[in-house]
Design a protein around this motif. Structure first.
Motif, PDB file in Angstrom:
ATOM      1  N   ASP A  25       0.811  -1.211   0.000  1.00 33.84           N
ATOM      2  CA  ASP A  25       0.000   0.000   0.000  1.00 33.84           C
ATOM      3  C   ASP A  25       0.849   1.269   0.000  1.00 33.84           C
ATOM      4  OD1 ASP A  25      -2.335  -1.468  -0.024  1.00 33.84           O
ATOM      5  OD2 ASP A  25      -2.644  -1.324   2.148  1.00 33.84           O
ATOM      6  N   ASN A  26       1.889   1.293   0.823  1.00 36.57           N
ATOM      7  CA  ASN A  26       2.700   2.506   0.906  1.00 36.57           C
ATOM      8  C   ASN A  26       3.450   2.780  -0.401  1.00 36.57           C
ATOM      9  OD1 ASN A  26       4.355   0.270   1.440  1.00 36.57           O
ATOM     10  ND2 ASN A  26       5.830   1.526   2.559  1.00 36.57           N
ATOM     11  N   VAL A  27       3.851   1.741  -1.081  1.00 38.62           N
ATOM     12  CA  VAL A  27       4.534   1.903  -2.371  1.00 38.62           C
ATOM     13  C   VAL A  27       3.538   2.392  -3.418  1.00 38.62           C
ATOM     14  CG1 VAL A  27       5.785   0.687  -4.204  1.00 38.62           C
ATOM     15  CG2 VAL A  27       6.269   0.170  -1.798  1.00 38.62           C
ATOM     16  N   ARG A  28       2.340   1.811  -3.424  1.00 45.34           N
ATOM     17  CA  ARG A  28       1.296   2.236  -4.349  1.00 45.34           C
ATOM     18  C   ARG A  28       0.980   3.717  -4.146  1.00 45.34           C
ATOM     19  NH1 ARG A  28      -2.360  -0.738  -2.607  1.00 45.34           N
ATOM     20  NH2 ARG A  28      -1.702  -2.569  -3.767  1.00 45.34           N
ATOM     21  N   GLU A  29       0.830   4.121  -2.893  1.00 45.54           N
ATOM     22  CA  GLU A  29       0.534   5.525  -2.592  1.00 45.54           C
ATOM     23  C   GLU A  29       1.667   6.448  -3.042  1.00 45.54           C
ATOM     24  OE1 GLU A  29      -2.301   6.903  -1.538  1.00 45.54           O
ATOM     25  OE2 GLU A  29      -3.122   4.880  -1.736  1.00 45.54           O
TER      26      GLU A  29
END
Length: 65
Positions: A25-29
């Motif tokens: 999730d943090n990479v996607r964001e």
């Protein structure tokens, strides 16, 4: 160095593609934020180019008057 709108749009597309394939999730964001930033830079570059063209046209009109 001048960053061109097409370059920025391509970087935005790449960041969006990377976001779609990210599993964390943090990479996607992070990729989505990058895509938004590149898109905003492209918009600014386009507006700058438009203003520059208008200014050049006005300058030419004054010189030829």
């Amino acid at each position: 160095m001048t960053t061109t709108a097409p370059f920025c749009r391509e970087r935005a597309r790449q960041a969006a593609t990377d976001a779609a394939s990210a599993t964390l999730d943090n990479v996607r964001e992070r990729y989505l934020r990058a895509a938004k930033a590149w898109d905003e830079m492209a918009t600014r570059a386009e507006k700058t180019a438009e203003r520059r063209a208008v200014n050049e046209d006005a300058k030419m009109a004054v010189e030829h008057a």
